[in-house]
Scaffold this active site. Structure first.
Site, PDB file in Angstrom:
ATOM      1  N   ARG A  99       0.897  -1.123  -0.078  1.00  0.00           N
ATOM      2  CA  ARG A  99      -0.119   0.067  -0.017  1.00  0.00           C
ATOM      3  C   ARG A  99       0.622   1.121   0.094  1.00  0.00           C
ATOM      4  O   ARG A  99       0.099   2.423  -0.271  1.00  0.00           O
ATOM      5  CB  ARG A  99      -0.866  -0.053   1.196  1.00  0.00           C
ATOM      6  CG  ARG A  99      -2.382  -0.963   1.046  1.00  0.00           C
ATOM      7  CD  ARG A  99      -2.812  -1.190   2.144  1.00  0.00           C
ATOM      8  NE  ARG A  99      -3.382  -0.190   2.975  1.00  0.00           N
ATOM      9  CZ  ARG A  99      -3.803  -0.121   4.206  1.00  0.00           C
ATOM     10  NH1 ARG A  99      -3.484  -1.030   5.243  1.00  0.00           N
ATOM     11  NH2 ARG A  99      -4.276   0.895   4.741  1.00  0.00           N
ATOM     12  N   GLY A 132       3.933 -15.279   7.287  1.00  0.00           N
ATOM     13  CA  GLY A 132       3.369 -14.869   8.605  1.00  0.00           C
ATOM     14  C   GLY A 132       4.253 -14.323   9.563  1.00  0.00           C
ATOM     15  O   GLY A 132       5.509 -14.464   9.743  1.00  0.00           O
ATOM     16  N   ASP A 153       7.762  -1.332  11.086  1.00  0.00           N
ATOM     17  CA  ASP A 153       6.860  -0.314  10.602  1.00  0.00           C
ATOM     18  C   ASP A 153       6.121   0.329  11.699  1.00  0.00           C
ATOM     19  O   ASP A 153       5.072   1.089  11.233  1.00  0.00           O
ATOM     20  CB  ASP A 153       6.203  -0.952   9.601  1.00  0.00           C
ATOM     21  CG  ASP A 153       5.260  -2.035   9.962  1.00  0.00           C
ATOM     22  OD1 ASP A 153       5.297  -2.646  11.200  1.00  0.00           O
ATOM     23  OD2 ASP A 153       4.377  -2.642   9.114  1.00  0.00           O
ATOM     24  N   GLU A 157      -7.357 -13.262  15.068  1.00  0.00           N
ATOM     25  CA  GLU A 157      -7.080 -12.199  13.925  1.00  0.00           C
ATOM     26  C   GLU A 157      -8.782 -11.936  13.424  1.00  0.00           C
ATOM     27  O   GLU A 157      -9.444 -12.549  13.393  1.00  0.00           O
ATOM     28  CB  GLU A 157      -6.337 -12.797  12.917  1.00  0.00           C
ATOM     29  CG  GLU A 157      -4.898 -13.102  13.083  1.00  0.00           C
ATOM     30  CD  GLU A 157      -4.027 -11.611  13.711  1.00  0.00           C
ATOM     31  OE1 GLU A 157      -4.272 -10.817  12.993  1.00  0.00           O
ATOM     32  OE2 GLU A 157      -3.595 -11.829  15.128  1.00  0.00           O
ATOM     33  N   ARG A 216      26.893  27.984   2.540  1.00  0.00           N
ATOM     34  CA  ARG A 216      26.964  26.705   2.265  1.00  0.00           C
ATOM     35  C   ARG A 216      28.019  25.853   3.185  1.00  0.00           C
ATOM     36  O   ARG A 216      28.527  26.661   4.137  1.00  0.00           O
ATOM     37  CB  ARG A 216      27.419  26.659   0.677  1.00  0.00           C
ATOM     38  CG  ARG A 216      26.110  27.038  -0.009  1.00  0.00           C
ATOM     39  CD  ARG A 216      26.675  27.058  -1.646  1.00  0.00           C
ATOM     40  NE  ARG A 216      27.442  25.908  -2.032  1.00  0.00           N
ATOM     41  CZ  ARG A 216      28.215  26.036  -3.156  1.00  0.00           C
ATOM     42  NH1 ARG A 216      28.511  27.035  -3.688  1.00  0.00           N
ATOM     43  NH2 ARG A 216      29.044  24.849  -3.357  1.00  0.00           N
ATOM     44  N   SER A 250      31.614  47.883  -5.144  1.00  0.00           N
ATOM     45  CA  SER A 250      30.615  46.968  -5.614  1.00  0.00           C
ATOM     46  C   SER A 250      31.026  46.464  -7.044  1.00  0.00           C
ATOM     47  O   SER A 250      31.564  47.229  -7.794  1.00  0.00           O
ATOM     48  CB  SER A 250      29.348  47.828  -5.949  1.00  0.00           C
ATOM     49  OG  SER A 250      28.855  48.411  -4.543  1.00  0.00           O
ATOM     50  N   ARG A 271      39.389  49.958 -13.479  1.00  0.00           N
ATOM     51  CA  ARG A 271      38.272  50.489 -14.389  1.00  0.00           C
ATOM     52  C   ARG A 271      39.075  51.421 -15.192  1.00  0.00           C
ATOM     53  O   ARG A 271      40.009  52.033 -14.849  1.00  0.00           O
ATOM     54  CB  ARG A 271      37.314  51.224 -13.521  1.00  0.00           C
ATOM     55  CG  ARG A 271      36.257  51.678 -13.867  1.00  0.00           C
ATOM     56  CD  ARG A 271      35.095  52.351 -12.859  1.00  0.00           C
ATOM     57  NE  ARG A 271      35.336  51.976 -11.320  1.00  0.00           N
ATOM     58  CZ  ARG A 271      35.282  52.987 -10.541  1.00  0.00           C
ATOM     59  NH1 ARG A 271      34.961  54.209 -11.092  1.00  0.00           N
ATOM     60  NH2 ARG A 271      35.137  52.862  -9.291  1.00  0.00           N
TER      61      ARG A 271
HETATM   62  C1  UD1 Z   1      -0.370  -8.467  13.002  1.00  0.00           C
HETATM   63  C2  UD1 Z   1      -0.847  -9.285  14.141  1.00  0.00           C
HETATM   64  C3  UD1 Z   1      -2.028  -8.685  14.613  1.00  0.00           C
HETATM   65  C4  UD1 Z   1      -1.877  -7.179  15.185  1.00  0.00           C
HETATM   66  C5  UD1 Z   1      -1.250  -6.419  14.005  1.00  0.00           C
HETATM   67  C6  UD1 Z   1      -0.855  -5.219  14.657  1.00  0.00           C
HETATM   68  C7  UD1 Z   1      -0.229 -11.613  13.675  1.00  0.00           C
HETATM   69  C8  UD1 Z   1      -0.954 -12.977  13.059  1.00  0.00           C
HETATM   70  N1  UD1 Z   1      -1.329 -10.769  13.454  1.00  0.00           N
HETATM   71  O1  UD1 Z   1      -1.243  -8.338  12.135  1.00  0.00           O
HETATM   72  O2  UD1 Z   1      -2.842  -9.373  15.781  1.00  0.00           O
HETATM   73  O3  UD1 Z   1      -3.199  -6.796  15.734  1.00  0.00           O
HETATM   74  O4  UD1 Z   1      -0.051  -7.238  13.590  1.00  0.00           O
HETATM   75  O5  UD1 Z   1      -0.411  -4.376  13.507  1.00  0.00           O
HETATM   76  O6  UD1 Z   1       0.605 -11.590  14.242  1.00  0.00           O
HETATM   77  N2  UD1 Z   1       6.064  -9.418   8.842  1.00  0.00           N
HETATM   78  C9  UD1 Z   1       7.053 -10.150   8.597  1.00  0.00           C
HETATM   79  N3  UD1 Z   1       6.676 -11.488   7.818  1.00  0.00           N
HETATM   80  C10 UD1 Z   1       5.496 -11.931   7.455  1.00  0.00           C
HETATM   81  C11 UD1 Z   1       4.485 -10.966   7.943  1.00  0.00           C
HETATM   82  C12 UD1 Z   1       4.691  -9.871   8.624  1.00  0.00           C
HETATM   83  O7  UD1 Z   1       8.305  -9.727   8.716  1.00  0.00           O
HETATM   84  O8  UD1 Z   1       5.541 -12.912   7.008  1.00  0.00           O
HETATM   85  C13 UD1 Z   1       5.957  -8.048   9.647  1.00  0.00           C
HETATM   86  C14 UD1 Z   1       5.543  -6.887   8.827  1.00  0.00           C
HETATM   87  O9  UD1 Z   1       6.628  -6.190   7.916  1.00  0.00           O
HETATM   88  C15 UD1 Z   1       5.045  -6.120   9.633  1.00  0.00           C
HETATM   89  C16 UD1 Z   1       4.552  -6.981  11.087  1.00  0.00           C
HETATM   90  O10 UD1 Z   1       5.192  -8.200  10.648  1.00  0.00           O
HETATM   91  O11 UD1 Z   1       6.079  -5.159  10.298  1.00  0.00           O
HETATM   92  C17 UD1 Z   1       3.126  -7.051  11.004  1.00  0.00           C
HETATM   93  O12 UD1 Z   1       2.535  -7.564   9.621  1.00  0.00           O
HETATM   94  P1  UD1 Z   1       1.358  -7.362   9.203  1.00  0.00           P
HETATM   95  O13 UD1 Z   1       0.989  -7.906   8.039  1.00  0.00           O
HETATM   96  O14 UD1 Z   1       1.164  -5.897   9.040  1.00  0.00           O
HETATM   97  O15 UD1 Z   1       0.336  -7.454  10.415  1.00  0.00           O
HETATM   98  P2  UD1 Z   1      -0.851  -8.607  10.412  1.00  0.00           P
HETATM   99  O16 UD1 Z   1      -0.370  -9.908  10.412  1.00  0.00           O
HETATM  100  O17 UD1 Z   1      -1.894  -8.175   9.472  1.00  0.00           O
HETATM  101 CA    CA Z   2       0.684  -3.824   9.667  1.00  0.00          CA
END
Ligand code: UD1
Ligand code: CA
Length: 458
Positions: A13, A82, A106, A155, A334, A406, A441
């Protein structure tokens, strides 16, 4: 303590080629905010899980670690299956004798104080979750409690209607006993609505194993706000800037409008500093007692002496301004500019890599580059140091009390002696002796009996 920062998500996004966690907030990558906060907690191990964006994330982390002289591990998560799967990538790095704190790359604005409370709540043997009551919990994991005790996290996509009504959400930030964590991760399944390995499923496992699950709350909701889009990035930027502005106000700085200042680094202010609207501060900027900065100035790595006035629309970078000096409006200082006390630099004057000593003035339309300027020197309008021959740069020296008429050009290397005067329009190619008038000059001439041509009739 081990700290694992999850930063592998792709951030679709954001609509950008840059990996999400490298987008800047207050001039610093999101991930860098998280790493800096984590480092405040003195972790024994720090590991960043990356995925999208190729080498950019580990490169940034590597550079940062080198600068700070610390070790930060990185582990690739490919593919991204995940949050549970992400933490699995760090398992070989984790020290089992201390707890593991999981952060998100993030989520940039969590304070060390809130994390400290979470870590304290976890102790050595409990699972602690940073949770928040949210008016609109849509999309987030919900904290399911029975008799007040946390029993699991569900979730959004897997939740029943009753569970969706829960307003206590999982921030995603947790502190977990590491030996248990390793076991629980190994037992995760992806049998859920998204087909992912959810880190959140360890909560139910903890409950089943009789490991206490507790929670801690941040001081404010924005501390756990994540960035998924430019809209959210902009919102957090404003929140962060307002926090900085509030801190400045509390320290006694006058901000004409706390909603119109941007600090992208460190701004250190003395007493009775006044900052007008629309100013941007980058890197480390120091404003000593009584400094005023007019509207719409940009200051980058600058030191401004006591009582100096920076008038509107100035750009000052890698420069030092002496006490009581007056700069601008519309001045550009600068890198390598060092101004002494009570120096006046006026509109459309550019100074680069030059020292200008006390009480000297360049009030209008001048270029002073690679120059050493003494005290009480007056540099007239339109003066230019010709410091560059197209290949090499040379220095101009202007000694104390010199007066540069000047529209003069000083063709470097050249020296104007102490107390020397250059007549207006001089092109100086040889040194001007001290105390004398030098002028290049041609003599002014008036032609007697001359008349303007008139149009001949055809
Ligand atoms: C996750 C939580 C949710 C929580 C929410 C808060 C899980 C299953 N769910 O949601 O309960 O309310 O965060 O924002 O944990 N990331 C990875 N690798 C992956 C997936 C994600 O590094 O495979 C990282 C993302 O970059 C991010 C963070 O994990 O920094 C959360 O991922 P995101 O997909 O935003 O959150 P959800 O899984 O939707
Ligand atoms: Ca998120």
């Amino acid at each position: 303590m081990n700290v694992v920062i999850l930063a592998a998500g792709m951030g679709k996004r954001m609509q950008s080629a840059l990996p999400k966690v490298l987008h800047p907030l207050a001039g610093k990558p999101l991930l860098r905010h998280v790493i800096d906060t984590a480092r405040n907690l003195s972790p024994s191990k720090l590991c960043v899980i990356y995925g999208h964006g190729g080498a950019a994330v580990p490169e940034m982390v590597g550079k940062l670690a080198e600068q700070a002289g610390v070790t930060i591990d990185t582990a690739l998560q490919q593919p991204q299956l995940g949050t549970g799967h992400a933490v699995m990538q760090a398992v070989p790095q984790l020290d089992e004798s201390v707890p593991t704190l999981v952060l998100y790359g993030d989520v940039p604005l969590t304070t060390a104080a809130s994390l400290g409370r979470l870590v304290e709540a976890a102790g050595t043997d409990k699972l602690a979750i940073l949770t928040v009551e949210q008016a609109n919990p849509f999309g987030l994991g919900r904290i399911v409690r029975e008799n007040g005790n946390i029993v699991r996290i569900v979730e959004e996509k897997d939740a029943s209607e009753a569970e969706r009504a829960i307003r206590e959400i999982n921030s995603g930030i947790m502190c977990i006993p590491t030996a248990h964590l390793k076991r629980w991760l190994a037992a995760l399944s992806n049998n859920n609505a998204q087909g992912e390995y959810y880190l959140t499923d360890i909560v139910a496992q903890a409950v089943a194993d009789g490991v206490p699950v507790v929670s801690a709350q941040p001081s404010a909701e924005w501390e756990v706000a994540g960035v998924n889009s430019k809209v959210q990035l902009a919102e957090l930027e404003r929140r962060h800037q307002l926090n900085i502005a509030t801190t400045l106000l509390e320290k006694g700085v006058t901000l004409m409008d706390p909603a119109r200042i941007d600090v992208r680094g460190e701004l250190v202010c003395g007493r009775d500093v006044v900052i007008d609207v629309g100013c941007v501060f980058e890197g480390r900027v120091e404003l000593a007692d009584g400094v005023t900065v007019g509207p719409h100035c940009v200051l980058v790595n600058a030191t401004i002496g006591a009582g100096a006035q920076i008038k509107p629309f100035c750009h000052i970078e890698d420069a030092v301004v002496g006490d009581k000096s007056q700069i601008g409006p519309y001045a550009r200082l600068r890198p390598g500019t060092e101004l002494g006390e009570d120096v006046h630099v006026g509109n459309f004057v550019e100074i680069k890599n030059s020292q200008v000593a006390a009480h000297s003035k360049a009030n209008h339309l001048a270029y002073v580059g690679d120059a050493t300027v003494g005290s009480r020197v007056n540099i007239g309008a339109g003066t230019i140091t010709c410091n560059y021959d197209g290949a090499n740069k040379f220095r101009t020296v202007i000694e104390d009390d010199a007066f540069i008429g000047s529209d003069s050009q000083l063709v470097a290397p050249v020296t104007v002696g102490k107390g020397a005067t250059l007549g207006a329009g001089t092109t100086l190619t040889k040194d001007a002796p001290a105390g004398k008038l030098t002028i290049s000059r041609p003599k002014q001439l008036t032609v007697e009996g001359w008349s303007r041509p008139v149009k001949t009739k055809k």
